[in-house]
Design a protein around this motif. Structure first.
Motif, PDB file in Angstrom:
ATOM      1  N   PRO A  12       0.812  -1.214   0.000  1.00  0.00           N
ATOM      2  CA  PRO A  12       0.000   0.000   0.000  1.00  0.00           C
ATOM      3  C   PRO A  12       0.848   1.269   0.000  1.00  0.00           C
ATOM      4  O   PRO A  12       0.365   2.334  -0.410  1.00  0.00           O
ATOM      5  N   LEU A  13       2.113   1.171   0.414  1.00  0.00           N
ATOM      6  CA  LEU A  13       2.991   2.337   0.414  1.00  0.00           C
ATOM      7  C   LEU A  13       3.231   2.885  -0.986  1.00  0.00           C
ATOM      8  O   LEU A  13       3.719   4.009  -1.135  1.00  0.00           O
ATOM      9  N   LEU A  14       2.891   2.127  -2.021  1.00  0.00           N
ATOM     10  CA  LEU A  14       2.969   2.677  -3.378  1.00  0.00           C
ATOM     11  C   LEU A  14       2.012   3.849  -3.546  1.00  0.00           C
ATOM     12  O   LEU A  14       2.243   4.727  -4.377  1.00  0.00           O
ATOM     13  N   VAL A  15       0.933   3.844  -2.778  1.00  0.00           N
ATOM     14  CA  VAL A  15      -0.061   4.910  -2.852  1.00  0.00           C
ATOM     15  C   VAL A  15       0.451   6.074  -2.010  1.00  0.00           C
ATOM     16  O   VAL A  15       0.599   5.946  -0.798  1.00  0.00           O
ATOM     17  N   PRO A  16       0.746   7.221  -2.613  1.00  0.00           N
ATOM     18  CA  PRO A  16       1.360   8.322  -1.856  1.00  0.00           C
ATOM     19  C   PRO A  16       0.580   8.740  -0.622  1.00  0.00           C
ATOM     20  O   PRO A  16       1.174   9.097   0.402  1.00  0.00           O
ATOM     21  N   ASP A  17      -0.752   8.719  -0.679  1.00  0.00           N
ATOM     22  CA  ASP A  17      -1.537   9.111   0.488  1.00  0.00           C
ATOM     23  C   ASP A  17      -1.274   8.189   1.669  1.00  0.00           C
ATOM     24  O   ASP A  17      -1.327   8.617   2.831  1.00  0.00           O
ATOM     25  N   VAL A  18      -1.017   6.918   1.388  1.00  0.00           N
ATOM     26  CA  VAL A  18      -0.714   5.966   2.453  1.00  0.00           C
ATOM     27  C   VAL A  18       0.702   6.182   2.966  1.00  0.00           C
ATOM     28  O   VAL A  18       0.961   6.169   4.176  1.00  0.00           O
ATOM     29  N   ALA A  19       1.634   6.384   2.044  1.00  0.00           N
ATOM     30  CA  ALA A  19       3.033   6.550   2.427  1.00  0.00           C
ATOM     31  C   ALA A  19       3.292   7.874   3.124  1.00  0.00           C
ATOM     32  O   ALA A  19       4.228   7.986   3.923  1.00  0.00           O
ATOM     33  N   ALA A  20       2.479   8.871   2.829  1.00  0.00           N
ATOM     34  CA  ALA A  20       2.609  10.208   3.435  1.00  0.00           C
ATOM     35  C   ALA A  20       4.026  10.738   3.264  1.00  0.00           C
ATOM     36  O   ALA A  20       4.531  10.808   2.153  1.00  0.00           O
ATOM     37  N   GLY A  21       4.705  11.065   4.338  1.00  0.00           N
ATOM     38  CA  GLY A  21       6.031  11.670   4.253  1.00  0.00           C
ATOM     39  C   GLY A  21       7.080  10.794   3.631  1.00  0.00           C
ATOM     40  O   GLY A  21       8.116  11.287   3.161  1.00  0.00           O
ATOM     41  N   ALA A  22       6.849   9.477   3.622  1.00  0.00           N
ATOM     42  CA  ALA A  22       7.818   8.555   3.030  1.00  0.00           C
ATOM     43  C   ALA A  22       7.572   8.315   1.547  1.00  0.00           C
ATOM     44  O   ALA A  22       8.292   7.534   0.919  1.00  0.00           O
ATOM     45  N   ALA A  23       6.591   8.987   0.961  1.00  0.00           N
ATOM     46  CA  ALA A  23       6.207   8.738  -0.430  1.00  0.00           C
ATOM     47  C   ALA A  23       7.364   8.835  -1.418  1.00  0.00           C
ATOM     48  O   ALA A  23       7.465   8.009  -2.334  1.00  0.00           O
ATOM     49  N   PRO A  24       8.274   9.817  -1.307  1.00  0.00           N
ATOM     50  CA  PRO A  24       9.350   9.921  -2.307  1.00  0.00           C
ATOM     51  C   PRO A  24      10.260   8.700  -2.378  1.00  0.00           C
ATOM     52  O   PRO A  24      10.906   8.477  -3.402  1.00  0.00           O
ATOM     53  N   GLU A  25      10.300   7.905  -1.316  1.00  0.00           N
ATOM     54  CA  GLU A  25      11.199   6.753  -1.300  1.00  0.00           C
ATOM     55  C   GLU A  25      10.823   5.710  -2.350  1.00  0.00           C
ATOM     56  O   GLU A  25      11.663   4.907  -2.756  1.00  0.00           O
ATOM     57  N   LEU A  26       9.571   5.706  -2.766  1.00  0.00           N
ATOM     58  CA  LEU A  26       9.137   4.724  -3.762  1.00  0.00           C
ATOM     59  C   LEU A  26       8.816   5.371  -5.108  1.00  0.00           C
ATOM     60  O   LEU A  26       8.158   4.757  -5.948  1.00  0.00           O
ATOM     61  N   ASP A  27       9.297   6.588  -5.330  1.00  0.00           N
ATOM     62  CA  ASP A  27       9.059   7.235  -6.616  1.00  0.00           C
ATOM     63  C   ASP A  27       9.626   6.415  -7.775  1.00  0.00           C
ATOM     64  O   ASP A  27       9.012   6.317  -8.845  1.00  0.00           O
ATOM     65  N   GLY A  28      10.795   5.824  -7.581  1.00  0.00           N
ATOM     66  CA  GLY A  28      11.387   5.009  -8.645  1.00  0.00           C
ATOM     67  C   GLY A  28      10.512   3.831  -9.007  1.00  0.00           C
ATOM     68  O   GLY A  28      10.335   3.506 -10.192  1.00  0.00           O
ATOM     69  N   ALA A  29       9.936   3.186  -8.002  1.00  0.00           N
ATOM     70  CA  ALA A  29       9.037   2.056  -8.260  1.00  0.00           C
ATOM     71  C   ALA A  29       7.774   2.526  -8.975  1.00  0.00           C
ATOM     72  O   ALA A  29       7.289   1.868  -9.906  1.00  0.00           O
ATOM     73  N   ARG A  30       7.236   3.672  -8.566  1.00  0.00           N
ATOM     74  CA  ARG A  30       6.021   4.184  -9.219  1.00  0.00           C
ATOM     75  C   ARG A  30       6.278   4.505 -10.688  1.00  0.00           C
ATOM     76  O   ARG A  30       5.461   4.199 -11.556  1.00  0.00           O
ATOM     77  N   HIS A  31       7.407   5.129 -10.974  1.00  0.00           N
ATOM     78  CA  HIS A  31       7.728   5.456 -12.367  1.00  0.00           C
ATOM     79  C   HIS A  31       7.876   4.178 -13.201  1.00  0.00           C
ATOM     80  O   HIS A  31       7.406   4.111 -14.347  1.00  0.00           O
ATOM     81  N   ALA A  32       8.533   3.174 -12.625  1.00  0.00           N
ATOM     82  CA  ALA A  32       8.708   1.913 -13.347  1.00  0.00           C
ATOM     83  C   ALA A  32       7.364   1.236 -13.592  1.00  0.00           C
ATOM     84  O   ALA A  32       7.122   0.673 -14.667  1.00  0.00           O
ATOM     85  N   CYS A  33       6.462   1.296 -12.607  1.00  0.00           N
ATOM     86  CA  CYS A  33       5.133   0.710 -12.785  1.00  0.00           C
ATOM     87  C   CYS A  33       4.377   1.413 -13.910  1.00  0.00           C
ATOM     88  O   CYS A  33       3.688   0.762 -14.713  1.00  0.00           O
TER      89      CYS A  33
END
Length: 238
Positions: A12-33
């Motif tokens: 669920p951390l892929l969803v920025p609202d869930v990740a909140a302040g940690a959202a940028p850490e998975l930006d690479g995964a989101r772009h790849a998806c």
């Protein structure tokens, strides 16, 4: 027949609202998806199946187009639907892995084909997973899969399952199979080892192996990392 597949992580951390302040850490995964969903769209499928593991307390089985999902269990009033319903909106609730897949599709403005969901029991035997994949591939002349699943949750000391030295080699083998579209290697992943290493993606990956075994697809691994001590992979097969 399977014409393309995308493999994405399911946290669920892929969803920025869930990740909140940690959202940028998975930006690479989101772009790849986003990139691998483009591969699915370009394949012009007649139907897209989103396949993921049923988590604790979730029901394995099929989910009709338009089935709702949410991330309320993670403290976020964010809602999704699995594509567009082909009639009255269905009842039920998507398992988390499929809700993340639905979020990815909404983010990509998916409209290329009807979407159905399949939640797989994490304990489903490899042979049955492979047979399930064959059945999905036979559903239409042009089938695509969005496969949601994670590697081991025991990659580091701070991982959900704590550190297990066997986790990194297991994930490396899975990554090689995903990169090479090696259906035999995926189908051969050890079920008991996967269970011990808390590999949520084992069953969905083996469904993919069955669907793709005669499709002649080639693979590309776009992302591989273990943030939070969990193995995440993004791959495209076409």
């Amino acid at each position: 027949m399977l014409v393309a597949a995308a493999v994405c992580p399911s946290p669920p951390l892929l969803v920025p609202d869930v990740a909140a302040g940690a959202a940028p850490e998975l930006d690479g995964a989101r772009h790849a998806c986003a990139d691998v969903l483009g591969v699915l769209a370009a394949s012009r499928p007649e139907v897209l199946f989103v396949v993921g593991a049923a988590g604790p307390g979730e029901r394995p089985g099929t989910h009709a187009p338009g089935t709702p999902g949410s991330f309320e269990g993670f403290g976020v009033a964010s809602h999704v639907r699995l594509g567009v319903p082909d009639g009255p909106a269905p009842e039920g609730r998507l398992p988390v892995a499929l809700a993340v897949g639905a979020w990815l599709l909404e983010r990509a403005n998916w409209s290329q084909a009807p979407v159905e969901g399949l939640a797989v029991d994490t304990g489903l035997a490899a042979a049955r997973c492979v047979e399930t994949g064959r059945e999905l591939a036979a559903r239409a002349r042009r089938v695509a899969l969005l496969v949601m699943g994670d590697g081991s949750a025991r990659r580091t000391l701070k991982a959900p399952g704590y550190l297990d030295e066997r986790a990194a080699p297991f994930d490396a083998a899975a990554a090689r199979a995903l990169a090479a579209a090696d259906t035999a290697a995926l189908a051969g992943l050890d079920e008991s080892r996967a269970r011990e290493l808390q590999v949520a993606g084992r069953a969905p990956w083996q469904v993919l192996a069955g669907a793709a075994e005669d499709a002649g697809l080639t693979g590309q691994l776009l992302y591989e990392d273990a943030p939070y001590g969990v193995g995440y992979f993004v791959a495209a097969w076409s």
